[in-house]
Design a protein around this motif. Structure first.
Motif, PDB file in Angstrom:
ATOM      1  N   MET A   1       1.981   2.120  -3.425  1.00 13.89           N
ATOM      2  CA  MET A   1       0.953   2.740  -4.267  1.00 13.89           C
ATOM      3  C   MET A   1       0.683   4.175  -3.819  1.00 13.89           C
TER       4      MET A   1
ATOM      5  N   VAL B   1       0.837  -1.206   0.000  1.00 14.75           N
ATOM      6  CA  VAL B   1       0.000   0.000   0.000  1.00 14.75           C
ATOM      7  C   VAL B   1       0.876   1.261   0.000  1.00 14.75           C
TER       8      VAL B   1
ATOM      9  N   SER C   1      -6.237   1.870  -1.990  1.00 13.51           N
ATOM     10  CA  SER C   1      -5.137   0.914  -2.198  1.00 13.51           C
ATOM     11  C   SER C   1      -5.327  -0.309  -1.331  1.00 13.51           C
TER      12      SER C   1
ATOM     13  N   TRP D   1      -1.907   6.853  -5.129  1.00 12.12           N
ATOM     14  CA  TRP D   1      -3.226   6.295  -4.846  1.00 12.12           C
ATOM     15  C   TRP D   1      -3.661   6.735  -3.454  1.00 12.12           C
TER      16      TRP D   1
END
Ligand code: PFF
Length: 482
Positions: A363, A360, A374, A369
């Motif tokens: 991202m 995560v 995510s 994101w």
């Protein structure tokens, strides 16, 4: 293409980790900040939470068992001290200096170079590990329910109990889903108030429970044989394959080689004493693994099983044997069974959080994101990737062994990731930068020379020899097969 990060250290960006950190520490986080752990304790706790998990209780005894016992244990301890511990410090250093996930941190510290590919391998490894980790962690939830129902009785066939669960695709997929959702919820929302307090109580409780179980295990008939297998090294057992298993286990257990410690280190402040933190985390993790062996091996011999078999099921078959032998049956077994599997589930959750957090954070940091999105999307994808593993223990015979294959792949990618990181710190980014970063929080770092030699020469050489030997053997076998 990934967006390269600015080579100069800018203000930390805000992320969902801010709430995680501030809730864990009650420390105010500046609004424009990406977030800092508020105390060494919070960081060490989170890092130890990542390290201590199924790797200690489930995977370590399986590795020792397949690796022939005491000789494996010695090699494991050697790998932890000489390779893994220096790499752990290196990961924390890269994280704190790079202030990002493994891909972003390596790009930040060494822009326009391919080193970040090792970070990318780490993110991929996180996906692979979490896909099967969640399946096994799901078993702990199922076992809490079984323990509460009073299933663990002296005459219970624990092997059949495990096999029935494993052969049911519905049960496997359900508990895999429950565990994955728990992991996603925590990573998506940050750890809410009270979690740190809970973990602070649960982790010591887990330790106490392990000690109690150890005392019970050591007094079971057959315990002496189990202990002899575990602690008496038989050097004739050592092969190249055992070295690979041991080093892979060290990386897995200490959460190294895929950037978990880089990511957690990226939320650290400059005052942190990194060498002491690394030593605390590695020490606690190793202690718990050794303790787990002192419980499992007596139980294996008590149950009349032979070490070396059992595979992924080993712990889930042997441990209930101990619960069934607790005093005040059936309540003693129920109580210890429920407590143990709840705590094992919590330990697995704090590890799974760090696995998902790496993916995560990549991202969020590098692809911009949103954290919540995510966590749910990636968690969902990883759940799907885990389905063949969930069905590989009996539900779908064609998939037999799939979980073991994923685990085996991770064993290699973690070690390759660790090699990349050691080379990055020792040669790519440079020892001078790394030592300067360590000295920000530890001005009198007395082991600087030792660590430098270990990370620059010893760790890369050891990993290369261990992996190289294994690849050489494989090639030789292939050639012989023609
Ligand atoms: N160290 C964890 C365990 O022993 O269960 C598993 C793990 C977590 C491995 C995070 C790797 C990682 F990055």
């Amino acid at each position: 293409m990934l967006v390269p990060s600015a080579p100069v250290r800018g203000p930390r960006r805000s992320s969902g980790l801010d709430s995680l950190v501030s809730n864990m520490t009650n420390a105010p986080i500046p609004n424009n900040g990406r977030g800092n752990w508020g105390s060494r304790f919070a960081f060490v706790l989170a890092a130890a939470g990542s390290a201590i998990g199924l790797g200690n209780i489930w995977r370590f005894p399986v590795s020792v068992s397949e690796g022939g016992g005491g000789a494996f244990l010695l090699i494991y301890l050697f790998c932890v001290a000489v390779v893994a511990l220096p790499v752990m410090l290196a990961e924390m250093v890269v994280g704190r200096a790079g202030e990002k996930n493994p891909v972003g941190a390596m790009r930040h510290l060494k822009p326009k170079s391919p080193w970040f590919l090792f970070g990318a391998l780490g993110v991929l490894t996180g996906v692979i590990i979490l896909s099967f980790y969640s399946v096994i962690a799901g078993w702990t939830i199922y076992y809490v329910i079984e323990a509460a129902r009073g299933t663990f009785q002296p005459d219970t066939d624990t092997e059949a109990l495990f096999e029935n669960m494993a052969a049911s695709g519905g049960i496997e997929l359900l508990f895999h889903a429950v565990f994955m959702i728990l992991t996603i919820v925590v990573v998506a929302a940050g750890v809410r108030k009270g979690i740190e307090r809970t973990v602070k109580i649960l982790m010591p409780l887990f330790f106490v429970l392990l000690v109690v179980l150890m005392l019970r295990a050591l007094t079971l008939p057959g315990a002496a044989e189990g202990i002899a297998f575990y602690l008496k090294p038989d050097f004739s057992q050592i092969t190249g394959g055992i070295w690979v298993m041991a080093i892979g286990q060290a990386f897995f257990s200490l959460s190294l080689g895929m950037g978990a410690m880089i990511t957690y280190g990226s939320y650290l402040n400059k005052q942190e004493n990194l060498p002491v933190s690394a030593a605390c985390v590695a020490g606690a993790d190793t202690l718990i693994a050794i303790l787990a062996g002192l419980i499992i091996f007596p139980a294996i011999f008590f149950a009349g099983m032979t070490p070396g078999g059992g595979g992924p099921a080993l712990v889930f078959i042997t441990l209930p044997q101990i619960f069934a032998q607790m005093p005040w049956a059936p309540y003693g077994g129920m109580l210890f069974g429920v407590a143990f599997f709840v705590l094992l589930g919590v330990a697995a959750l704090t590890s799974a959080i760090s696995l998902l957090e790496v993916v995560v954070a990549h991202m969020v940091d590098d692809w911009k994101w949103n954290r919540r999105k995510s966590a749910w999307i990636l968690g969902g994808v990883i759940y799907v990737i885990g389905i063949p593993s969930a069905l590989s223990l009996g539900a779908v015979p064609a998939l037999s062994g799939f979980l073991g294959i994923m685990d085996g792949i991770a064993n290699y990618t973690l070690v390759i990731g660790g090699l990349g990181l050691a080379l990055f710190v020792g040669w790519g980014w440079g020892l001078g930068h790394a030592l300067a970063e360590i000295r920000e929080g530890t001005p009198g770092f007395r082991l600087a020379k030792v660590w430098s030699v270990l990370i620059r020469y010893v760790a890369p050489a050891a990993i290369t020899v261990i992996l190289g030997n294994q690849i050489f053997q494989l090639v030789r076998k292939m050639i012989a097969g023609f």
